[in-house]
Design a protein around this motif. Structure first.
Motif, short mmCIF file in Angstrom:
data_model
loop_
_atom_site.label_atom_id
_atom_site.label_comp_id
_atom_site.label_asym_id
_atom_site.label_seq_id
_atom_site.Cartn_x
_atom_site.Cartn_y
_atom_site.Cartn_z
N TYR A 1 67.62 53.62 37.13
CA TYR A 1 68.49 52.90 38.07
C TYR A 1 68.70 53.77 39.30
O TYR A 1 69.18 54.90 39.19
CB TYR A 1 69.83 52.62 37.37
CG TYR A 1 70.89 52.00 38.24
CD1 TYR A 1 70.59 51.10 39.26
CD2 TYR A 1 72.23 52.32 38.03
CE1 TYR A 1 71.58 50.53 40.04
CE2 TYR A 1 73.23 51.75 38.81
CZ TYR A 1 72.89 50.87 39.82
OH TYR A 1 73.88 50.31 40.61
N LEU A 2 68.29 53.28 40.48
CA LEU A 2 68.56 53.98 41.73
C LEU A 2 70.03 53.82 42.02
O LEU A 2 70.50 52.68 42.23
CB LEU A 2 67.72 53.38 42.86
CG LEU A 2 66.25 53.80 42.99
CD1 LEU A 2 66.09 55.30 42.98
CD2 LEU A 2 65.38 53.16 41.95
N GLU B 1 78.39 45.37 45.31
CA GLU B 1 79.28 46.47 44.95
C GLU B 1 78.81 47.21 43.70
O GLU B 1 78.98 48.42 43.57
CB GLU B 1 80.69 45.89 44.73
CG GLU B 1 81.78 46.92 44.51
CD GLU B 1 81.96 47.87 45.70
OE1 GLU B 1 81.65 47.46 46.83
OE2 GLU B 1 82.36 49.02 45.47
N GLY C 1 69.87 48.17 42.76
CA GLY C 1 71.13 47.42 42.81
C GLY C 1 71.37 46.82 44.18
O GLY C 1 70.70 47.16 45.16
N PHE D 1 75.39 59.73 49.62
CA PHE D 1 75.72 58.72 50.62
C PHE D 1 75.41 57.38 49.96
O PHE D 1 74.74 57.33 48.94
CB PHE D 1 74.88 58.89 51.91
CG PHE D 1 73.41 59.00 51.64
CD1 PHE D 1 72.80 60.23 51.48
CD2 PHE D 1 72.63 57.85 51.53
CE1 PHE D 1 71.44 60.33 51.21
CE2 PHE D 1 71.27 57.93 51.27
CZ PHE D 1 70.68 59.19 51.11
#
Ligand SMILES: C[S@@+](CC[C@H](N)C(=O)[O-])C[C@H]1O[C@@H](n2cnc3c(N)ncnc32)[C@H](O)[C@@H]1O
Length: 246
Positions: free
Chosen positions: A91-92, A121, A118, A141
């Motif tokens: 998962y990035l 939010e 993703g 970031f």
């Protein structure tokens, strides 16, 4: 994304024309295989909805677990029918371990990975808890979606695959190329033609290429490059040198 299956790159939605295609990696279409899966294709409503409001309130939308679960099941089933090995789900995420050259090298040596991008939010935590093997971050970031982080990861990994770069050794010379602490140096400076730039063009900077690079003496050149790489690392990233004594 998987390595060595000798199939062409097939980018598709949501990253229809990913930036990796415009870099060096497009020159090695046989070296790797990229297939994109869109969770919207696994929805049943007219709006092809993949997000909803968060329980407990608050801003932003949350990606639904069910379309993602169906998408992943289809992806895994398709791979199994094609005789391809199962792959870990990465998962990035800004909450993951920072990506690094050594992680890129390990991925390049692996059979591949399922990269989960993703949006909004968050992704429903139940999906993440059930299916994600690892989280990788591109830095402290936040960007609006996982696609660009995935493209960065892909570019870093694919250029390490055999046949992608013109000169395989150029990847070995890159900054951070060797994971061993004493070798984790930045790259040395590089020069190309002309041997001497016209007067005045680069101000106070020496307009001539360092003489050692023109000497033809490869031992001297290697020593000079190593010394300059050490200098660059001390000046720009001294944190990389803290392990040198161990
Ligand atoms: C707006 S972000 C969500 C950030 C989330 N609310 C948080 O603070 O952890 C949407 C998506 O972008 C991707 N993303 C954002 N920043 C990232 C980073 N630094 N590295 C990797 N992926 C990132 C992730 O896939 C994430 O799910």
């Amino acid at each position: 994304m998987s390595q060595g299956e000798r199939q062409p790159l097939h980018p598709a939605s949501p990253a229809e024309d990913p930036p990796v295609r415009s870099s060096r990696v497009r020159h090695a279409p046989d070296a790797y295989f990229l297939r994109c899966w869109n969770p919207r294709d696994y929805t049943f409503d007219n709006y092809r909805r993949i997000d909803d409001r968060p329980y407990g309130g608050g801003p932003g939308m949350v990606m639904l677990a069910e379309p993602l679960l169906r998408c992943l099941a289809d992806l895994r089933g398709t791979r199994a029918r094609e005789g391809r090995p199962p792959l870990p789900v990465i998962y990035l995420s800004p909450q993951g371990q920072h990506f690094s050259q050594s992680r890129a090298q390990r991925l390049a040596a692996s059979p591949g990975a399922i990269l989960l991008c993703g949006r909004y939010e968050a992704i429903d935590q139940r999906f993440l808890d059930a299916e994600v093997d690892e989280e990788i971050s591109m830095g402290d970031f936040v960007v609006s979606g996982g696609e660009l982080p995935a493209m960065l990861l892909l570019d870093a990994v694919v250029r390490l695959l055999p046949g992608v770069l013109n000169h395989g050794e150029s990847a070995e010379q890159d900054s951070f190329a060797d994971g061993a602490p004493a070798q984790r140096l930045l790259d040395c400076p590089h020069y190309t033609r002309p041997e001497v730039l016209p007067p005045g063009l680069v101000g106070d900077v020496d307009p001539a290429v360092p003489a050692v690079l023109l000497s033809g003496n490869h031992r001297d050149i290697d020593q000079w490059r190593h010394a300059r790489a050490l200098e660059a690392t001390c000046a720009k990233r001294p944190d990389l040198l803290v392990d040198l004594g161990s």
